[in-house]
Design an enzyme around this catalytic site. Structure first.
Site, PDB file in Angstrom:
ATOM      1  N   LYS A  81       0.879  -1.179   0.000  1.00  0.00           N
ATOM      2  CA  LYS A  81       0.000   0.000   0.000  1.00  0.00           C
ATOM      3  C   LYS A  81       0.910   1.221   0.000  1.00  0.00           C
ATOM      4  O   LYS A  81       1.468   1.610   1.027  1.00  0.00           O
ATOM      5  CB  LYS A  81      -0.870  -0.029   1.278  1.00  0.00           C
ATOM      6  CG  LYS A  81      -2.241   0.624   1.158  1.00  0.00           C
ATOM      7  CD  LYS A  81      -2.213   2.081   0.835  1.00  0.00           C
ATOM      8  CE  LYS A  81      -1.968   2.943   2.042  1.00  0.00           C
ATOM      9  NZ  LYS A  81      -1.726   4.358   1.693  1.00  0.00           N
ATOM     10  N   GLY A 111       6.498   4.974   8.645  1.00  0.00           N
ATOM     11  CA  GLY A 111       5.648   6.157   8.669  1.00  0.00           C
ATOM     12  C   GLY A 111       5.740   6.830  10.019  1.00  0.00           C
ATOM     13  O   GLY A 111       6.759   6.727  10.703  1.00  0.00           O
ATOM     14  N   SER A 112       4.664   7.488  10.407  1.00  0.00           N
ATOM     15  CA  SER A 112       4.708   8.315  11.614  1.00  0.00           C
ATOM     16  C   SER A 112       4.376   7.497  12.869  1.00  0.00           C
ATOM     17  O   SER A 112       3.697   6.472  12.781  1.00  0.00           O
ATOM     18  CB  SER A 112       3.707   9.464  11.453  1.00  0.00           C
ATOM     19  OG  SER A 112       2.431   8.916  11.210  1.00  0.00           O
ATOM     20  N   GLY A 118       1.840   4.363  13.499  1.00  0.00           N
ATOM     21  CA  GLY A 118       2.473   3.143  14.014  1.00  0.00           C
ATOM     22  C   GLY A 118       1.666   2.558  15.166  1.00  0.00           C
ATOM     23  O   GLY A 118       1.439   1.349  15.247  1.00  0.00           O
ATOM     24  N   GLU A 172       9.056   1.207  11.431  1.00  0.00           N
ATOM     25  CA  GLU A 172      10.134   2.194  11.254  1.00  0.00           C
ATOM     26  C   GLU A 172       9.471   3.553  11.288  1.00  0.00           C
ATOM     27  O   GLU A 172       8.780   3.926  10.340  1.00  0.00           O
ATOM     28  CB  GLU A 172      10.819   2.013   9.891  1.00  0.00           C
ATOM     29  CG  GLU A 172      11.420   0.650   9.648  1.00  0.00           C
ATOM     30  CD  GLU A 172      12.688   0.411  10.428  1.00  0.00           C
ATOM     31  OE1 GLU A 172      13.174   1.344  11.099  1.00  0.00           O
ATOM     32  OE2 GLU A 172      13.184  -0.717  10.381  1.00  0.00           O
ATOM     33  N   CYS A 190      13.493  10.572   7.698  1.00  0.00           N
ATOM     34  CA  CYS A 190      13.250  10.145   9.085  1.00  0.00           C
ATOM     35  C   CYS A 190      14.475  10.378   9.958  1.00  0.00           C
ATOM     36  O   CYS A 190      14.350  10.699  11.127  1.00  0.00           O
ATOM     37  CB  CYS A 190      12.838   8.684   9.116  1.00  0.00           C
ATOM     38  SG  CYS A 190      13.982   7.636   8.225  1.00  0.00           S
ATOM     39  N   GLU A 244       9.096  16.274  15.542  1.00  0.00           N
ATOM     40  CA  GLU A 244       9.575  16.068  14.177  1.00  0.00           C
ATOM     41  C   GLU A 244       8.839  17.020  13.229  1.00  0.00           C
ATOM     42  O   GLU A 244       7.609  16.980  13.134  1.00  0.00           O
ATOM     43  CB  GLU A 244       9.314  14.623  13.756  1.00  0.00           C
ATOM     44  CG  GLU A 244       9.910  14.310  12.405  1.00  0.00           C
ATOM     45  CD  GLU A 244       9.707  12.856  11.996  1.00  0.00           C
ATOM     46  OE1 GLU A 244       8.591  12.350  12.157  1.00  0.00           O
ATOM     47  OE2 GLU A 244      10.671  12.248  11.505  1.00  0.00           O
TER      48      GLU A 244
HETATM   49  P1  NAD Z   1       2.064   8.437   7.726  1.00  0.00           P
HETATM   50  O1  NAD Z   1       2.267   7.638   8.950  1.00  0.00           O
HETATM   51  O2  NAD Z   1       1.035   9.478   7.722  1.00  0.00           O
HETATM   52  O3  NAD Z   1       1.736   7.493   6.487  1.00  0.00           O
HETATM   53  C1  NAD Z   1       2.553   6.415   6.134  1.00  0.00           C
HETATM   54  C2  NAD Z   1       1.709   5.385   5.421  1.00  0.00           C
HETATM   55  O4  NAD Z   1       0.734   4.877   6.321  1.00  0.00           O
HETATM   56  C3  NAD Z   1       0.931   5.910   4.209  1.00  0.00           C
HETATM   57  O5  NAD Z   1       0.932   4.917   3.202  1.00  0.00           O
HETATM   58  C4  NAD Z   1      -0.466   6.084   4.775  1.00  0.00           C
HETATM   59  O6  NAD Z   1      -1.479   5.974   3.798  1.00  0.00           O
HETATM   60  C5  NAD Z   1      -0.551   4.925   5.732  1.00  0.00           C
HETATM   61  N1  NAD Z   1      -1.534   5.083   6.801  1.00  0.00           N
HETATM   62  C6  NAD Z   1      -2.003   6.230   7.355  1.00  0.00           C
HETATM   63  N2  NAD Z   1      -2.928   5.948   8.302  1.00  0.00           N
HETATM   64  C7  NAD Z   1      -3.042   4.606   8.358  1.00  0.00           C
HETATM   65  C8  NAD Z   1      -3.807   3.704   9.140  1.00  0.00           C
HETATM   66  N3  NAD Z   1      -4.662   4.141  10.069  1.00  0.00           N
HETATM   67  N4  NAD Z   1      -3.658   2.382   8.939  1.00  0.00           N
HETATM   68  C9  NAD Z   1      -2.787   1.920   8.019  1.00  0.00           C
HETATM   69  N5  NAD Z   1      -2.049   2.715   7.239  1.00  0.00           N
HETATM   70  C10 NAD Z   1      -2.158   4.052   7.405  1.00  0.00           C
HETATM   71  O7  NAD Z   1       3.505   9.004   7.422  1.00  0.00           O
HETATM   72  P2  NAD Z   1       3.944   9.931   6.218  1.00  0.00           P
HETATM   73  O8  NAD Z   1       3.447  11.300   6.528  1.00  0.00           O
HETATM   74  O9  NAD Z   1       3.602   9.311   4.929  1.00  0.00           O
HETATM   75  O10 NAD Z   1       5.544   9.863   6.379  1.00  0.00           O
HETATM   76  C11 NAD Z   1       6.227  10.638   7.282  1.00  0.00           C
HETATM   77  C12 NAD Z   1       6.616   9.852   8.520  1.00  0.00           C
HETATM   78  O11 NAD Z   1       7.333   8.663   8.182  1.00  0.00           O
HETATM   79  C13 NAD Z   1       7.574  10.634   9.384  1.00  0.00           C
HETATM   80  O12 NAD Z   1       7.214  10.548  10.738  1.00  0.00           O
HETATM   81  C14 NAD Z   1       8.916   9.977   9.137  1.00  0.00           C
HETATM   82  O13 NAD Z   1       9.872  10.178  10.118  1.00  0.00           O
HETATM   83  C15 NAD Z   1       8.530   8.568   8.947  1.00  0.00           C
HETATM   84  N6  NAD Z   1       9.586   7.819   8.214  1.00  0.00           N
HETATM   85  C16 NAD Z   1      10.369   6.915   8.887  1.00  0.00           C
HETATM   86  C17 NAD Z   1      11.390   6.225   8.246  1.00  0.00           C
HETATM   87  C18 NAD Z   1      12.256   5.219   8.976  1.00  0.00           C
HETATM   88  O14 NAD Z   1      12.936   4.430   8.349  1.00  0.00           O
HETATM   89  N7  NAD Z   1      12.258   5.211  10.276  1.00  0.00           N
HETATM   90  C19 NAD Z   1      11.599   6.448   6.890  1.00  0.00           C
HETATM   91  C20 NAD Z   1      10.793   7.372   6.224  1.00  0.00           C
HETATM   92  C21 NAD Z   1       9.779   8.042   6.904  1.00  0.00           C
END
Ligand code: NAD
Length: 486
Positions: free
Chosen positions: A181, A234-235, A239, A256, A290, A387
């Protein structure tokens, strides 16, 4: 900035080897962040499409993929890598238009990392071994590592292709099948590599790609009872939702998440290198990283000099058309992200920090924010703790090593940290004392697929990369054969 017209693409889902419209027939728009123009109409997957993709992935897992020799899986992954390489120009352009990342960055950094990851795990596919563990004299006891099954992979928009491959390559090498996804802002390259996987001969259903929104498609994947494992980048907020959602059938989960990484500069450091890396550490990918070095901790003796030189670097960055090879920084990915970053900049000023570079939107078209440096940042300020995920450096003064460690470890995140010093004993002490998944010494930011990547606390848990990732996608099984007394 960008004047050329880009035709609007229509992109359907990829389920069981076929491009299909969403069951709901709905589409959503994806914008080019450099021009704010509509770039593509993307089929909007939701629970019904996720269910179809999971059924397809299960069928492939029980069938062709699950029954294939591991070495043959490795060969197919190498062919997949070769096709990505041959289609590199298309992928680079697509990624840039969709995410706003400069083509030069994608070509130099993202694509090579995608290929390196795929080739590394292709090579590992037939080296996933069990162990003979002679526990008893009357038995032959050994372990085998079996693939977990169907993997739900949910990825963000900051490195759309690279992070997707961090999940796809090890999962497939281990014999799992995947429902990917992508982030709703950047679905195009994920769909394209799904097609290339098929062209490479990877059977239908092994890699399904279902774009859609987090609350619908993402959540349906996390909650699906026939998904065995969720791997998420993601965030931290999402998570936590993922942990709750995956509790139903007790899925294995790897998270992550975000970071607020400290880049610590001591007075004995090579300041030329340290300041250059501090700039790259926060402005690379417009700060949407990140592990961005968003907190630059500087010893009081060199504080003013570092602020001045970092601010000059920020002012020299070339913002503009991501397709121009001279561009060093593109726009942020969306209007929402731009607003979030500008709100944080306003907050920083209200909190009493001083802007020494940038501090505003850049231009009127596209989601560009000028590279921004805040001096006089206090540890407790929100711009030092939260962040921002944008090109905003918080420069914080420290007095001695103990103070630097306290500040560096003083947020809820633990992803990465950097140390700049010529003192060999000091850098070893800091490498031990910093709470982070990675500590860089006299460098900042490099990652390599051979080295474990991930963090603790609000940065998540589990590690990607390296042979550790094999544990993310396989289960050890014990076989105990009664051989009778010797
Ligand atoms: P996000 O958490 O908003 O979204 C990430 C993904 O999760 C997207 O595909 C989104 O559609 C999906 N998502 C959102 N809500 C969901 C839910 N309720 N259930 C399942 N999936 C859902 O994050 P973002 O804004 O896309 O990315 C930024 C964040 O990602 C930052 O916090 C960043 O630090 C983190 N990040 C971490 C790493 C790492 O390796 N640690 C790498 C890149 C980004």
């Amino acid at each position: 900035m960008i004047t050329e017209d880009v035709s609007v693409l229509t992109a359907d889902l990829l389920i069981h080897g076929r491009r299909v419209a969403a069951a709901s027939r709905r589409y959503f728009e994806s914008l080019n962040p450099a021009t704010e123009e509509v770039l593509a109409r993307i089929a909007e997957g939701d629970a019904a499409d996720i269910d179809a993709a999971v059924r397809s992935a299960r069928e492939a897992f029980e069938g062709a993929w699950g029954q294939m020799r591991a070495a043959d899986r490795g060969d197919l992954l190498l062919r997949f890598a070769d096709l990505i390489r041959r289609n590199e120009s298309e992928l680079v352009e697509m990624e840039s238009l969709d995410s706003g990342k400069p083509v030069s960055t994608i070509r130099r950094q993202d694509l090579p990392a995608v290929l390196d990851t795929l080739k590394y795990y292709a090579g590992l596919a037939d080296k996933i071994n069990g162990q003979v563990i002679p526990a008893r004299p009357d038995a032959l006891t050994f372990t085998v590592r079996e693939p977990m099954g169907v993997v739900g992979a949910i990825v963000p928009w900051n490195f759309p292709l690279m992070i997707a491959m961090w999940k796809i390559a090890p999962a497939l090498a281990c014999g799992c099948t995947v429902v990917l996804k992508p982030a709703e802002l950047t679905s195009l390259t994920a769909l394209r590599i799904g097609e290339l996987a098929l062209e490479a001969g990877i059977p239908a259903g092994v890699l399904n790609v279902v774009p859609g929104f987090g609350k619908t498609a993402g959540s349906a994947l996390v909650n699906h009872p026939d998904v065995d494992k969720v791997t998420f980048t993601g965030s931290p907020g999402v998570g936590r939702e993922i942990l709750r959602g995956s509790a139903g059938n007790l899925k294995r989960v790897t998270l992550e998440l975000g970071g607020k990484s400290a880049n610590i500069i001591f007075p004995d450091a090579n300041l030329d290198s340290a300041v250059k890396a501090a700039g790259a550490g926060i402005f690379f990918n417009s700060g949407q990283v990140c592990s961005a070095g968003s907190r630059v901790l500087v010893h009081e003796r060199v504080y003013n000099e570092v602020v001045e030189r970092l601010s000059e670097r920020a002012q020299r960055m070339r913002l503009g058309d991501p397709r121009d090879a001279a561009t060093s920084m593109g726009p942020l990915v969306s209007a929402t992200q731009m607003k979030r970053v500008l709100d944080y900049i306003e907050l920083g000023s209200r909190e009493g920090a001083q802007i020494t570079a940038g501090g505003a939107r850049y231009g009127e078209r596209g989601y560009f924010v000028a590279p921004t440096v805040f001096a006089g940042v206090a540890h407790e300020m929100r711009i030092s703790q939260e962040e921002i995920f944008g090109p905003v450096a918080a420069v914080i003064r420290f007095t001695d090593e103990t103070d630097a460690i306290r500040l560096a470890n003083g947020t809820s995140y633990s992803l990465a940290a950097g140390v700049w010093s010529a003192d060999i004993e000091r850098v070893h002490r800091l490498a031990r004392k910093l709470k982070a998944g990675t500590v860089w010494i006299n460098t900042f930011g490099p990652t390599d697929v051979r080295l474990p990547w991930g963090g603790m606390r609000d940065s998540g848990f589990g590690r990607e990369h390296g042979d550790i990732a094999i544990e993310n996608f396989t289960e050890p099984k014990v076989v105990w054969i009664n051989t009778g007394r010797p």
